[in-house]
Each structure stands twice: as C-alpha cells, then as structure tokens.
Design a protein around this motif. Structure first.
Motif, PDB file in Angstrom:
ATOM      1  N   SER A 172       0.860  -1.184   0.000  1.00  0.00           N
ATOM      2  CA  SER A 172       0.000   0.000   0.000  1.00  0.00           C
ATOM      3  C   SER A 172       0.896   1.233   0.000  1.00  0.00           C
ATOM      4  N   CYS A 173       0.292   2.393  -0.181  1.00  0.00           N
ATOM      5  CA  CYS A 173       1.078   3.621  -0.069  1.00  0.00           C
ATOM      6  C   CYS A 173       1.747   3.633   1.311  1.00  0.00           C
ATOM      7  N   GLY A 174       0.979   3.186   2.300  1.00  0.00           N
ATOM      8  CA  GLY A 174       1.476   3.189   3.660  1.00  0.00           C
ATOM      9  C   GLY A 174       2.658   2.258   3.892  1.00  0.00           C
ATOM     10  N   SER A 175       2.911   1.310   2.971  1.00  0.00           N
ATOM     11  CA  SER A 175       4.070   0.421   3.150  1.00  0.00           C
ATOM     12  C   SER A 175       5.367   1.207   3.036  1.00  0.00           C
ATOM     13  N   CYS A 176       5.361   2.203   2.191  1.00  0.00           N
ATOM     14  CA  CYS A 176       6.577   2.986   1.982  1.00  0.00           C
ATOM     15  C   CYS A 176       6.516   4.330   2.698  1.00  0.00           C
ATOM     16  N   HIS A 177       5.335   4.687   3.146  1.00  0.00           N
ATOM     17  CA  HIS A 177       5.166   5.970   3.836  1.00  0.00           C
ATOM     18  C   HIS A 177       4.529   5.681   5.191  1.00  0.00           C
ATOM     19  N   GLN A 178       5.384   5.402   6.182  1.00  0.00           N
ATOM     20  CA  GLN A 178       4.891   4.986   7.492  1.00  0.00           C
ATOM     21  C   GLN A 178       4.842   6.174   8.450  1.00  0.00           C
ATOM     22  N   LEU A 203      16.947   2.845   0.133  1.00  0.00           N
ATOM     23  CA  LEU A 203      16.153   2.888  -1.093  1.00  0.00           C
ATOM     24  C   LEU A 203      14.842   2.205  -0.750  1.00  0.00           C
ATOM     25  N   SER A 204      13.728   2.772  -1.188  1.00  0.00           N
ATOM     26  CA  SER A 204      12.475   2.203  -0.712  1.00  0.00           C
ATOM     27  C   SER A 204      12.219   0.868  -1.380  1.00  0.00           C
ATOM     28  N   HIS A 205      11.386   0.107  -0.704  1.00  0.00           N
ATOM     29  CA  HIS A 205      11.253  -1.312  -0.932  1.00  0.00           C
ATOM     30  C   HIS A 205       9.813  -1.571  -1.350  1.00  0.00           C
ATOM     31  N   LYS A 263      14.630   3.313  -7.057  1.00  0.00           N
ATOM     32  CA  LYS A 263      15.938   3.951  -7.191  1.00  0.00           C
ATOM     33  C   LYS A 263      16.159   5.050  -6.148  1.00  0.00           C
ATOM     34  N   ARG A 264      15.131   5.357  -5.353  1.00  0.00           N
ATOM     35  CA  ARG A 264      15.308   6.461  -4.411  1.00  0.00           C
ATOM     36  C   ARG A 264      14.765   6.155  -3.024  1.00  0.00           C
ATOM     37  N   ASN A 265      15.123   7.033  -2.098  1.00  0.00           N
ATOM     38  CA  ASN A 265      14.665   6.973  -0.728  1.00  0.00           C
ATOM     39  C   ASN A 265      13.236   7.526  -0.684  1.00  0.00           C
ATOM     40  N   ASP A 270       5.897  21.140  -6.855  1.00  0.00           N
ATOM     41  CA  ASP A 270       6.105  19.917  -7.615  1.00  0.00           C
ATOM     42  C   ASP A 270       6.658  18.831  -6.712  1.00  0.00           C
ATOM     43  N   PHE A 271       6.597  17.612  -7.201  1.00  0.00           N
ATOM     44  CA  PHE A 271       6.729  16.466  -6.311  1.00  0.00           C
ATOM     45  C   PHE A 271       7.748  15.461  -6.814  1.00  0.00           C
ATOM     46  N   GLY A 272       8.301  14.725  -5.878  1.00  0.00           N
ATOM     47  CA  GLY A 272       9.363  13.782  -6.182  1.00  0.00           C
ATOM     48  C   GLY A 272      10.705  14.479  -5.970  1.00  0.00           C
ATOM     49  N   TRP A 273      11.746  13.696  -5.773  1.00  0.00           N
ATOM     50  CA  TRP A 273      13.074  14.268  -5.553  1.00  0.00           C
ATOM     51  C   TRP A 273      13.518  15.111  -6.748  1.00  0.00           C
ATOM     52  N   ASP A 274      12.999  14.753  -7.940  1.00  0.00           N
ATOM     53  CA  ASP A 274      13.395  15.507  -9.125  1.00  0.00           C
ATOM     54  C   ASP A 274      12.302  16.479  -9.587  1.00  0.00           C
ATOM     55  N   LEU A 299      -1.605  14.348  -9.328  1.00  0.00           N
ATOM     56  CA  LEU A 299      -1.080  13.443 -10.355  1.00  0.00           C
ATOM     57  C   LEU A 299      -0.013  12.520  -9.812  1.00  0.00           C
ATOM     58  N   PHE A 300       0.376  12.714  -8.560  1.00  0.00           N
ATOM     59  CA  PHE A 300       1.528  11.947  -8.080  1.00  0.00           C
ATOM     60  C   PHE A 300       1.268  10.455  -7.966  1.00  0.00           C
ATOM     61  N   ALA A 301       0.106  10.076  -7.411  1.00  0.00           N
ATOM     62  CA  ALA A 301      -0.130   8.668  -7.061  1.00  0.00           C
ATOM     63  C   ALA A 301       0.018   7.717  -8.247  1.00  0.00           C
ATOM     64  N   PHE A 354      18.689  17.911  -6.816  1.00  0.00           N
ATOM     65  CA  PHE A 354      17.509  17.313  -6.199  1.00  0.00           C
ATOM     66  C   PHE A 354      16.760  18.375  -5.418  1.00  0.00           C
ATOM     67  N   LYS A 355      15.513  18.068  -5.137  1.00  0.00           N
ATOM     68  CA  LYS A 355      14.699  19.027  -4.398  1.00  0.00           C
ATOM     69  C   LYS A 355      15.286  19.245  -3.001  1.00  0.00           C
ATOM     70  N   VAL A 356      15.330  20.480  -2.560  1.00  0.00           N
ATOM     71  CA  VAL A 356      15.789  20.765  -1.200  1.00  0.00           C
ATOM     72  C   VAL A 356      14.699  20.279  -0.238  1.00  0.00           C
TER      73      VAL A 356
END
Lengths: 514, 259
Positions: free
Chosen positions: A70-76, A88-90, A98-100, A112-116, A124-126, A257-259
C-alpha cells in the motif's frame, strides 16, 4: 421584493459558504506562522468523507498488483511517512526503487513532487508509484476496476462525491484530500514561534541562528526549504542518479535534487535522495568536509574556492540541538493519519481467512476453469504419492502443479478474480514449491494440508467444478494440528497424512458444489 | 412575461442555429510509405535498410482548426478537440467534428500531441482519451507528468541483443510539452498543416463531408535524421526525441474528399 429575495438568498449562500468553510477548516488549517498554501483547494474542496476515502485508499494494498503493497508500506507514519530503515524504498516482489521514500507532510505548500520534481501536481503523483514496476506494479485502469468490483468502495465514493461513479479524477483527488490533511506544525519550534509557550534553550536558539546563517537560503523559511533543485555536493560516484536533469534535460541540472524540509528528521532517517547518510552527524560531516566539487555543485557550498560549510564541533552540536526542536511528536502519533485507525481495507477484509468459505467469485472464465481442472488432476497425483508413501511421485506432480499455477494467464480475468487468485496463490505456490523440492513424504505432508486448503479455496470461490469436491480433515494429522485433503468421493478410505499407516480418521468438513 | 417570450424565442431560434452547421469526418489511414500498417504480421524496411514490424501504434491529434479562404478559422471547441488514434481500434481512426459552421474551407491544422495548457491542467480536465485511468492509459509518463504524443513499438532483427535486452524491440515514446512556468524542458509539440488544394471542402447545413488523411509513420525514422533501430532502439524523454518529433512533423498528408 426582488431585493428582499436577493438578501435572503445571499444570507443563505453566506451560511452555506461559511458552513463549507468550517468543514474545510476542520480538516485543513493553515498554521498561523506558515505562508499561504499553494494547493488549489477550490478545485478539490476537502470533505470529511473525501478525506476518509483517501485514507482508506492510502492504506489499501489492493492498489498494488498482488495486493501486498500500500502507499502506507513505503510511507509509514511513525517514520514521518517515509519507509523506516530503508535507504532505497522497498516495493513489490522485494524490489528496490531507485530512491529513498520521501516524507509526506505539508504537501499543500509544494509546487512539484518527487526528488526531481517531475510531477507538477499533487493529484497526479499517485499514478507514479502505482505504475512503477518496482513499487506497486499496477495500472490505474486496473485499480479502478478492482475498486468498482469491490462491495464497499462504490458506497465510499458516493459518500465522498455524490454518486458511486469511480473514476480517475475522484480516485486521485481523494488520495490528495487525505495527504493534504497531513500538516505537521506542532514541534517545539512551532509552538515557540506562535508564542504558545515552551521556550527554546539558549543552545537551541544558537543552533537556529546557525541554520539561518549556514543552511539558508536552501533550507529556508518555516518550511525549511526554498523548494528549488540544487546539488548539495554528494559524491556522485556512489550513485549515478542525475535527478532533475532527467526531467529538464539541461546540463546545469545534473545531480540536482529538491531541497527537502528539515522537519521531523528524528523520524525520517536515513537521509538524502538515496538514503546514503544514516545520522545527522554524518549529514553535518558531509556539509563540512564531504562536499564534492562538480560542474553543478551549488555555489553556496564552494565559496572562494573553499569547499563546504565551515563548522566547529560545537556549532555542529548546536545545529543538531536545534534540529531536534523541529520534531513533531504529535504528528507522528496523530490518529487522524494512522493506519490502525484507518477503516479496514474493504477488499482484503472480504478475502480474510475467517470467512473464506463465503467468498463467491463464480466465474465462467475459460482460462480459470481449465487451469483449476488441470490443477486438480495434478493434485490427485500428489495425493496418490502420499497415500502410497511415494515421495517421488508427489514431487513430480507438485512440479507440474507449480508450473501450471505460476504461468496462468489472467489477462482475461476480471480484476477481482485476478486479485483473489494472486492472494491465494501466494500461499498455494509456497506450499506447492515445498512439496515439489523434496522427495521426503514427511516434509511433503507438512505442506500438503495447506496446499489442499488453498486449492480448495480457489475452486470453492470460483465455483469452477461440475462434480462435488469434498474437503476432508483428520484431527490427528500433522502431529495433532489437523490436516486437510480433497476428494471427489464422499466415503474416502485412505489418508494421505498416514499413507500405509492409515489411522482411519478422515471426516468431511465442507463440500464445494453440493 | 418578457422572460417567457425570451425562452420561447430561444426555443424557436435554436433549431435555426443548428441548421447552419454540418459535420466533418477525418479518416486517418496509417501507413508505412505506401503500405497499410498491419500490426505484428507485416515486415517493412526503413531508409537504412533495416527490416522491422510494428506491434503498437498510437498518437494524439488535438486543437483542430479549419481554415477559410479569407484566412479566418473555425476553431473546434477546446474540450471537444482531443483525439487518440489507435491502430488497434479502427473506430478511433475516424474522428467526426460536429457543429462545423457551413462554408468553404481550404485547409486544416492540428497539434500532433497535447498542447501545453492541457498537459499542465488539473485532473478534472483530463477526460475521454486524456483519461490516464482510461483510454489514455498507455500514453502518459507518470514520473514526469506528461502525455506521450506519439508512441510506436516494434521489433527489428538488426537490434543487437546486448546487456539486459532479450528481444530486439524498439520503443519510440515521444512527448514533452515544454515544462511548467519557468521550469522549461524540451518542447516536442508539433503542428501539422494540411492544404486541401484546388478542391475546396464545402460544409453544408446538416450534411457530412469525409476527408481522408494519410499518416505515414515511417516518417518517425525518416527525414532530416534517418533513425537506425540498431543504434537508437529506445527513444523516450531524452534529447534524441527532438529529432524524431522533427521527423514526424511532416507525417500527415491530405488525400481528398471521400466518397
């Protein structure tokens, strides 16, 4: 008369408006010391039902291909909505992204969203994690289908949006509604800023001054980010991810990368886009002595040819002391955001073990029908091996069964059937593999009971058999735990758990197709 | 009473208005050179002599405008001006514009892809073929929010099997609308302009006219840059995509009025 009507109407409208406003305010309040949010709430006004739906979706593994992530698996929540302990997320199938994983809070202030920053709207992110093969590996149309087939989601959508139609816009907006409520602004620093009592110590205040002097303009303002893309000098040999460049294709954006915010760092370790730094000490070490010079490294970090930010040991301690005041304990525990407080994921609840006998997913899908008929024929081979203490035969049949179950082509099956198959297959495949890989009947019998149970579960739920199928148990089997097997006759004499030493203890507990 | 008259007037007028418009159908014929596109089973050869087949082909056509002789234009209403031509769905290759004002037209122009405004719009504006959870599902980059304008996939035996590559597949996913605000990225939006030639297209009230348009998809890899499958087998959101977009800007040609 006209004026009176207008007056009445405007009073009514005003009432309505203020009512809506209050509801929105309860769900999302701008902290008084924060700037105005950038999210356009008028395009997606928050409602209690919309937020609740978003939360249910956020914590529902149905959103992934095999219903495990779920989204919650990577966002606890306890990890500031990052993935605890994962550089790196699983995601699905134990794949690494490829990213944390990024912390999720105060999203209403991001453009805007995401490290990049590749995604330019929260709504639109999901789609990105949903469809990434290393995250949830699903497709949006498929998820929408699964939700439409669900017994509970249409009603939740109706509550949130007025009708039970489930479409892209509603799905995405509901997720945003929930994520937008995740405002973190109750750290000690925040309370001090708002004069709500609780002073910062002298050391902490000196730390704040140092951050304002050395870490701004990058980590600036009360959100501790300027929301720009910068290269903070992380050595690039470790990771070739070029960040912002992949989006803009401008050379000057390589390795930017995004600050990120500096809030909630106590919960969100490890740090940086690839999670390479585990502690705040390491972070400060990086800034004072680890900066790598490159074409795009931020000029603020290479002043007068001097690399890095000059920091004494004492200054580092003060900075860390201040950063601790940015941890918002109440946010990390707020039940409004917690998984345990989320309504149970509806679809999975329907599949839950306790009432699996009641699942009715009858189908005429020819692929499912023929596969399960063939599966039974291999199953008889396994059982015959166990009845005659012939582990070789059981193993051979189990290999055929495994191959069959593994390669089923479910592209023509309805999403709900697919979801159910994959859920049961997780266990069925596991036990079949174990029976296949050994010729020891003792070990095979350890797995045969669950194998039988899950195969029965598929056949009973899909209702693909045209002959009755009996589900036997023998309480003495498996050292008294009880074992299960299947048969097409209702007075079976043999017992696969004891083979030639039959204990004559089999009894029918259930039948598929009476 | 005045209101009532107005409403009656409106009701009476509306059919009159409707009679002043006709409809225009555009039938797209996807080809490789002069040969029809047939998915999977047909082999073609590119300008560099590499043979290939096509397994997937879709492209967006949007922002249609019809040109009159005096230079004025009929602009198709924005929300009705997005179409996805899909090789696998013949019905999608025929698009009909309703309510076209009657008159003589001399040309047609459209965007190959999705304009930057809609590419940047919020989700409620992404309906129909722009619905990424529906018909537009194969035409969207989730990590780099933007539509894929033209997507063509296939195989070519000339593609070497190196690294992780197990099959000789080529993937051309061309998009990029220029980015948001001051965050400029590559802009691959192209406009196709077709001239109807001597034969004017007359739209009459309540009548339909159908025009044929050829889409020569071999133009993706033929033109200013002759693209080699062997060398550039995967082109997505990278700088090389600009070359393919430049090439395909001229892939449409006008066939004439269909009987």
């Amino acid at each position: 008369m006209n004026t009176r009507i207008t007056l009445v109407f405007s009073a009514f409208g005003f009432l309505l408006l203020s009512f809506c406003r209050n509801r929105q305010d309860e769900l999302f309040t701008k902290p008084s010391h924060f700037p105005e949010p950038v999210y356009k709430f008028q395009e997606n006004p928050l409602t209690p039902a919309g937020v609740a739906l978003g939360k249910t979706l956020f914590y529902d593994a149905l959103l992934s291909k095999d219903n495990t992530v779920s989204c919650g698996s990577c966002h606890q929540q306890s990890a500031g909505f990052t993935q605890h302990g994962h550089p790196l997320s699983h995601g699905i199938n134990d794949l690494l992204t490829k990213r944390n994983s990024m912390p999720l809070f105060n999203l209403a202030w991001s453009t805007d969203f995401g490290w990049d920053g590749g995604v330019h709207h929260l709504d639109l992110f999901a789609i990105s994690p949903l469809q990434n093969p290393a995250e949830m590996d699903e497709s949006l149309p498929n998820v929408l289908e699964k939700l439409r087939y669900s017994k509970t989601y249409p009603a939740l959508f109706e509550k949130a949006f007025g009708t039970d139609e489930i479409n892209t816009e509603r799905f995405l907006k509901a997720l945003s509604q929930f994520m937008l409520t995740m405002v973190s602004a109750n750290s000690r620093y925040d309370k001090w800023m708002r004069n709500e009592g609780g002073a910062l110590t002298e050391t902490e205040q000196e730390g704040l001054a140092l951050v304002e002097q050395k870490c701004a303009p990058c980590h600036s303002g009360v959100l501790f980010s300027d929301f720009k893309y910068r290269n903070n000098g992380l050595p690039t040999a470790v990771n070739t991810d070029e960040g912002r460049y992949d989006i803009t294709l401008h050379d000057e954006d390589r390795f930017k990368f995004k600050v990120p915010s500096l809030r909630n760092l106590a919960f969100t370790a490890p740090y940086m886009h690839d999670g390479r730094l585990g502690t705040l000490e390491q972070v400060l070490e990086h800034y004072s002595s680890g900066i790598e010079k490159s074409a795009t490294v931020d000029p603020l970090l290479v002043k007068n040819g001097q690399k890095g930010i000059a920091l004494t040991a004492e200054e580092k301690q003060k900075i860390i002391a201040f950063l601790q005041t940015l941890n918002d304990e109440s946010f990390a525990k707020d039940p409004r955001f917690s998984e345990s407080d989320a309504a149970p994921a509806p679809e999975l609840a329907e599949f839950a073990n306790t009432d699996w006998e009641k699942v009715d997913l009858r189908t005429d899908n020819p692929v499912i029908k023929s596969t399960l008929a063939k599966a039974l024929s291999y199953y008889w081979g396994i059982k015959q091996g166990l009845l005659t203490d012939n582990g070789k035969e059981s193993s051979r049949s189990a290999k055929l069964l495994l191959n069959l179950l593994e390669n089923i082509d479910l592209s023509t099956a309805a999403p709900i059937q697919k979801a159910f198959y994959l859920k049961v297959y997780q266990d069925l495949g596991f036990d079949t593999e174990h029976v296949a890989e050994t010729e020891s009947v003792a070990h095979q019998r350890d797995h045969f009971g669950d194998l039988s149970k899950n195969l029965f579960r598929l056949i009973k739920s899909f209702k693909t058999n045209d002959k009755p199928l009996y589900y036997y148990t023998c309480p003495k089997a498996a050292n008294g735990i009880g074992g299960f097997w299947l048969s097409e006759i209702n007075d079976e004499k043999g017992n696969p758990f004891f083979g030639k030493n039959d204990k004559k203890c089999g009894q029918i507990v259930m039948t598929a197709l009476e | 009473m005045k209101n009532l008259l107005f409403v009656v007037g409106l009701l009476m007028c509306s059919p009159l208005f409707a009679q002043k418009t006709g409809s225009l159908t555009l039938q797209f014929h996807n080809k490789v050179g002069t040969e029809e596109v047939v998915l999977k089973d047909k082999q073609y050869t590119n300008a560099l002599g590499e043979s290939f087949n096509i397994t997937f082909l879709q492209y967006y056509v949007s922002n249609l405008r019809l040109l009159r002789k005096d230079g004025s234009e009929y602009v198709v209403p924005q929300d009705e001006s997005y179409f996805l031509i899909r090789q696998q769905h013949p019905e999608s290759q025929k698009i009909t514009l309703n309510n076209v004002p009657k008159g003589d037209y001399v040309g047609l122009s459209f965007v190959i892809g999705v304009d930057s405004l809609r590419s940047a719009s919020e989700v409620s504006k992404r309906k129909g073929c722009l619905d990424v959870g529906g018909d537009g599902k194969d035409m969207y980059w989730a990590w780099n929010s933007g539509y894929i304008f033209v997507k063509m996939e296939g195989t070519s035996p000339q593609i070497p099997l190196t690294g992780n590559r197990k099959e000789p597949i080529f993937l051309y996913h061309i998009g990029l609308f220029g980015g948001m605000g001051d965050k400029k990225t590559l802009n691959n939006i192209k406009v196709a302009s077709l001239n109807f030639g001597k034969e004017k297209v007359k739209i009459k009230a309540d009548k339909n006219v159908a025009l044929g348009i050829t889409t020569d998809v071999s133009k993706l890899f033929t033109g200013t840059t002759n693209v080699s499958f062997a060398v550039n087998s995967t082109v997505m959101a990278g700088p090389y995509s600009a070359k393919i977009a430049d090439n395909y800007a001229s892939m449409f040609s006008y066939e004439g009025i269909q009987k």
